[in-house]
Motif scaffolding. Structure first.
Motif, PDB file in Angstrom:
ATOM      1  N   VAL A 238      65.032  28.006  20.696  1.00  0.00           N
ATOM      2  CA  VAL A 238      65.137  28.899  19.448  1.00  0.00           C
ATOM      3  C   VAL A 238      65.965  28.002  18.533  1.00  0.00           C
ATOM      4  O   VAL A 238      67.184  27.979  18.579  1.00  0.00           O
ATOM      5  CB  VAL A 238      65.705  30.139  19.873  1.00  0.00           C
ATOM      6  N   PRO A 239      65.225  27.476  17.364  1.00  0.00           N
ATOM      7  CA  PRO A 239      66.043  27.036  16.564  1.00  0.00           C
ATOM      8  C   PRO A 239      66.866  27.873  15.536  1.00  0.00           C
ATOM      9  O   PRO A 239      66.464  29.062  15.464  1.00  0.00           O
ATOM     10  CB  PRO A 239      64.909  26.188  15.624  1.00  0.00           C
ATOM     11  N   LYS A 240      67.923  27.286  15.000  1.00  0.00           N
ATOM     12  CA  LYS A 240      68.915  28.157  14.165  1.00  0.00           C
ATOM     13  C   LYS A 240      68.059  28.139  12.675  1.00  0.00           C
ATOM     14  O   LYS A 240      67.988  27.066  12.075  1.00  0.00           O
ATOM     15  CB  LYS A 240      70.243  27.698  14.119  1.00  0.00           C
ATOM     16  N   THR A 241      67.833  29.358  12.290  1.00  0.00           N
ATOM     17  CA  THR A 241      67.111  29.141  10.993  1.00  0.00           C
ATOM     18  C   THR A 241      68.010  30.036   9.867  1.00  0.00           C
ATOM     19  O   THR A 241      67.699  29.882   8.586  1.00  0.00           O
ATOM     20  CB  THR A 241      65.673  30.238  11.053  1.00  0.00           C
ATOM     21  N   GLY A 242      68.970  30.587  10.251  1.00  0.00           N
ATOM     22  CA  GLY A 242      69.782  31.252   9.285  1.00  0.00           C
ATOM     23  C   GLY A 242      69.400  32.427   8.855  1.00  0.00           C
ATOM     24  O   GLY A 242      69.751  33.331   8.077  1.00  0.00           O
ATOM     25  N   ASP A 243      68.354  33.137   9.793  1.00  0.00           N
ATOM     26  CA  ASP A 243      67.965  34.576   9.209  1.00  0.00           C
ATOM     27  C   ASP A 243      67.925  35.319  10.794  1.00  0.00           C
ATOM     28  O   ASP A 243      67.372  34.984  11.627  1.00  0.00           O
ATOM     29  CB  ASP A 243      66.520  34.284   9.060  1.00  0.00           C
ATOM     30  N   SER A 244      69.082  36.067  10.765  1.00  0.00           N
ATOM     31  CA  SER A 244      69.353  36.783  11.976  1.00  0.00           C
ATOM     32  C   SER A 244      68.095  37.681  12.472  1.00  0.00           C
ATOM     33  O   SER A 244      68.004  37.792  13.599  1.00  0.00           O
ATOM     34  CB  SER A 244      70.356  37.740  11.572  1.00  0.00           C
ATOM     35  N   SER A 245      67.393  38.107  11.873  1.00  0.00           N
ATOM     36  CA  SER A 245      66.164  39.005  12.272  1.00  0.00           C
ATOM     37  C   SER A 245      65.318  38.070  12.973  1.00  0.00           C
ATOM     38  O   SER A 245      64.514  38.456  13.786  1.00  0.00           O
ATOM     39  CB  SER A 245      65.410  39.949  11.102  1.00  0.00           C
ATOM     40  N   ARG A 246      64.781  36.998  12.476  1.00  0.00           N
ATOM     41  CA  ARG A 246      64.016  35.857  12.854  1.00  0.00           C
ATOM     42  C   ARG A 246      64.768  35.569  14.352  1.00  0.00           C
ATOM     43  O   ARG A 246      63.725  35.347  15.247  1.00  0.00           O
ATOM     44  CB  ARG A 246      63.685  34.786  11.946  1.00  0.00           C
ATOM     45  N   GLU A 247      65.938  35.331  14.290  1.00  0.00           N
ATOM     46  CA  GLU A 247      66.418  34.488  15.605  1.00  0.00           C
ATOM     47  C   GLU A 247      66.101  35.705  16.689  1.00  0.00           C
ATOM     48  O   GLU A 247      66.322  35.517  17.805  1.00  0.00           O
ATOM     49  CB  GLU A 247      67.748  33.819  15.255  1.00  0.00           C
ATOM     50  N   ALA A 248      66.712  36.921  16.212  1.00  0.00           N
ATOM     51  CA  ALA A 248      66.691  38.029  17.158  1.00  0.00           C
ATOM     52  C   ALA A 248      65.108  38.422  17.818  1.00  0.00           C
ATOM     53  O   ALA A 248      65.005  38.403  19.004  1.00  0.00           O
ATOM     54  CB  ALA A 248      67.072  39.499  16.618  1.00  0.00           C
ATOM     55  N   ALA A 249      64.167  38.057  16.892  1.00  0.00           N
ATOM     56  CA  ALA A 249      62.713  38.184  17.402  1.00  0.00           C
ATOM     57  C   ALA A 249      62.575  37.158  18.366  1.00  0.00           C
ATOM     58  O   ALA A 249      61.683  37.140  19.210  1.00  0.00           O
ATOM     59  CB  ALA A 249      61.868  38.206  16.168  1.00  0.00           C
ATOM     60  N   ALA A 250      62.982  36.020  18.195  1.00  0.00           N
ATOM     61  CA  ALA A 250      62.682  34.768  18.798  1.00  0.00           C
ATOM     62  C   ALA A 250      63.568  34.731  20.202  1.00  0.00           C
ATOM     63  O   ALA A 250      62.817  34.575  21.213  1.00  0.00           O
ATOM     64  CB  ALA A 250      63.222  33.399  18.106  1.00  0.00           C
ATOM     65  N   LEU A 251      64.572  35.323  20.306  1.00  0.00           N
ATOM     66  CA  LEU A 251      65.151  35.711  21.665  1.00  0.00           C
ATOM     67  C   LEU A 251      64.369  36.682  22.454  1.00  0.00           C
ATOM     68  O   LEU A 251      64.462  36.735  23.546  1.00  0.00           O
ATOM     69  CB  LEU A 251      66.745  36.155  21.165  1.00  0.00           C
ATOM     70  N   LYS A 252      63.592  37.498  21.672  1.00  0.00           N
ATOM     71  CA  LYS A 252      62.968  38.706  22.259  1.00  0.00           C
ATOM     72  C   LYS A 252      62.028  37.930  23.241  1.00  0.00           C
ATOM     73  O   LYS A 252      61.350  38.419  24.216  1.00  0.00           O
ATOM     74  CB  LYS A 252      62.447  39.586  21.321  1.00  0.00           C
ATOM     75  N   PHE A 253      60.935  36.816  22.410  1.00  0.00           N
ATOM     76  CA  PHE A 253      60.190  36.327  22.907  1.00  0.00           C
ATOM     77  C   PHE A 253      60.773  35.429  24.130  1.00  0.00           C
ATOM     78  O   PHE A 253      59.969  35.497  25.268  1.00  0.00           O
ATOM     79  CB  PHE A 253      59.520  35.246  22.038  1.00  0.00           C
ATOM     80  N   ILE A 254      61.860  34.646  24.332  1.00  0.00           N
ATOM     81  CA  ILE A 254      62.383  34.044  25.254  1.00  0.00           C
ATOM     82  C   ILE A 254      62.588  34.980  26.567  1.00  0.00           C
ATOM     83  O   ILE A 254      62.340  34.706  27.542  1.00  0.00           O
ATOM     84  CB  ILE A 254      63.606  33.613  24.925  1.00  0.00           C
ATOM     85  N   GLN A 255      63.043  35.965  26.155  1.00  0.00           N
ATOM     86  CA  GLN A 255      63.377  37.170  26.951  1.00  0.00           C
ATOM     87  C   GLN A 255      62.191  37.626  27.783  1.00  0.00           C
ATOM     88  O   GLN A 255      62.104  38.064  29.095  1.00  0.00           O
ATOM     89  CB  GLN A 255      64.351  38.337  26.491  1.00  0.00           C
ATOM     90  N   TYR A 256      61.008  37.719  26.964  1.00  0.00           N
ATOM     91  CA  TYR A 256      59.852  38.385  27.529  1.00  0.00           C
ATOM     92  C   TYR A 256      59.134  37.362  28.503  1.00  0.00           C
ATOM     93  O   TYR A 256      58.679  37.634  29.684  1.00  0.00           O
ATOM     94  CB  TYR A 256      58.915  38.720  26.391  1.00  0.00           C
ATOM     95  N   ALA A 257      59.107  35.964  27.801  1.00  0.00           N
ATOM     96  CA  ALA A 257      58.566  34.865  28.668  1.00  0.00           C
ATOM     97  C   ALA A 257      59.214  34.601  29.759  1.00  0.00           C
ATOM     98  O   ALA A 257      58.365  34.116  30.946  1.00  0.00           O
ATOM     99  CB  ALA A 257      58.451  33.735  27.936  1.00  0.00           C
TER     100      ALA A 257
END
Length: 435
Positions: free
Chosen positions: A323-342
């Motif tokens: 999960v790269p740091k993009t500076g966008d908290s909503s995008r990072e939160a969604a990316a973590l959702k993917f990690i948690q699902y996978a």
């Protein structure tokens, strides 16, 4: 084991040249972690390898169905996977999820400060000791690994060994004895793929496998506490042992023009008795045999090292996510959702559909596996060690150096000297601790 083919640079256990580290971006809340209170974005972008299996492609679709978060896939060609990813990254472009090699060399290549620390995620504690050697750097986990690692060892033709009256070798002395017995029967002992080059790394690394318990030797090399060119070190001994096989007449006479594809044909048909490859080569063997079952009926697989049946492994970039740091908290939160699902709700289906062994505890092995696929798991469970060069920077020219050894252009110590110089240059350029 899941049937998939990796490109040559991927197949060689993720041995990467360390690039110039990228500059880090702060995350939105300034804490170094995504904002836990942020609402996940409605979509994420994933840079993915085009060699992804159908099971991984379904994982992306299943994630959207389960969460409503759309996945925008950016294809990274498998044939130029590393260079394309690095080039895109260097422009300042970043995905929300990056599929890439889960090695310390890769983490350093992009700079660990550019990635979200995943150490507190549930999958880490459910993966045994995996993250001591994979997906982490200096005690922090940056990559989520979903795929069973590539296991490196010897494929062998059962009928050929039976004709020669020998069993599958599990240490170097046995391997030399088996070579002698096969030669006496007019059977080529080992098919070596000198033209493809990358498979030639496997046997020298295999010799050193039982000298690298808990990746101690590999870590000493990475920390500059040991040298690749130490005459008494495992790397040099492995190169010398590899040359010993050639000098004993163990390789096919046309080793210089040998290829990965010809190797699987030769061993399946029995014109050569053995070849050193990784577990994911089952895809190519299946093409040679016509089916997984036919390949399994004809072939076996074993780990091998200097003194024991210890195999070595390398993590796959396929199904390994940052999960790269993009500076966008909503995008990072969604990316973590993917990690948690996978690594959670979507993992059982990924394992069953992909016919791959789980690396996260609490999941059953898939049903219907062949004896050859079970050989891979047995080799892993039998104390398999990480490849000592998995995390070393500056290692990508090793196949070319092995080619010089095979063609009597360099000695084992000269190869090791050149590799030590390459590692030093890359490690110093990256300002690694101890260098």
């Amino acid at each position: 084991m899941k049937l998939r083919t990796k490109v040559a640079s991927v197949s060689a256990a993720g041995m990467l040249m360390l690039g110039v580290a990228a500059c880090s971006n702060p995350v939105a809340n300034g804490s170094g972690q995504p904002d836990a209170s942020a609402t996940p974005a409605s979509s994420i972008t994933i840079w993915h390898n085009t060699a992804d299996s159908p099971a991984l492609l379904d994982l992306y679709k299943n994630f959207t169905q389960a969460t409503g978060i759309k996945v925008n896939l950016v294809d990274i060609p498998s044939s130029s996977f590393e260079t394309t990813t690095q080039t895109k990254w260097s422009t300042g472009d970043k995905p929300d999820v990056l599929e890439y090699h889960p090695t310390a060399a890769a983490i350093l290549q992009f700079n660990p400060s550019n990635f979200v620390d995943l150490s507190s995620q549930a999958f880490v504690g459910k993966s045994g000791d995996l993250y001591k050697n994979v997906g982490s750097y200096q005690g922090k986990v940056y990559a989520a690994v979903t795929e069973f690692p590539s296991i490196f060892g010897l494929y062998y033709n059962k009928a050929d060994l039976q004709k020669a009256g020998v069993s599958a070798p599990t240490n170097w002395n046995q391997l030399l004895d088996v070579c002698k017995a096969l030669n006496s029967k007019g059977i080529t002992p080992i098919y070596e793929s000198g033209s493809s080059q990358w498979p030639t790394q496997i046997l020298p690394a295999a010799y050193a496998a039982d000298s690298n318990k808990d990746n101690a030797y590999g870590n000493d090399l990475l920390d500059n506490k040991a040298k690749v060119n130490d005459p008494n070190g495992a790397a040099v001994k492995g190169l010398e042992a590899y040359k010993q096989l050639q000098d004993a007449g163990c390789f096919n006479k046309d080793f210089a023009t040998g290829t990965y594809e010809k190797a699987t044909d030769a061993v399946y048909t029995g014109t050569a008795a053995m070849t050193a490859l990784h577990s994911d080569a089952l895809t190519q063997f299946t093409q040679s045999a016509g089916s997984v079952q036919k390949a399994s009926d004809a072939l076996g697989f074993t780990g091998i090292s200097a003194n024991s049946a210890t195999a070595w492994y390398g993590p796959s970039p396929l199904g390994s996510y940052y999960v790269p740091k993009t500076g966008d908290s909503s995008r990072e939160a969604a990316a973590l959702k993917f990690i948690q699902y996978a690594t959670g709700d979507g993992y059982a289906k990924l394992i069953q559909e992909g016919q791959t062994f789980p690396v996260i505890q609490g999941y059953d092995d898939p049903s219907g596996l062949t004896s050859l696929q079970k050989d891979f798991k047995a080799a892993y469970d039998n104390g398999a060690t990480a490849g000592y060069a998995n995390n070393l920077p500056g290692w990508n020219n090793f196949p070319a150096e092995i080619s010089k050894l095979l063609n009597n252009q360099e000695s084992a110590i000269q190869v090791a000297d050149n590799m030590e110089a390459s590692v030093q240059q890359a490690a110093k350029a990256a300002n690694l601790p101890g260098w």
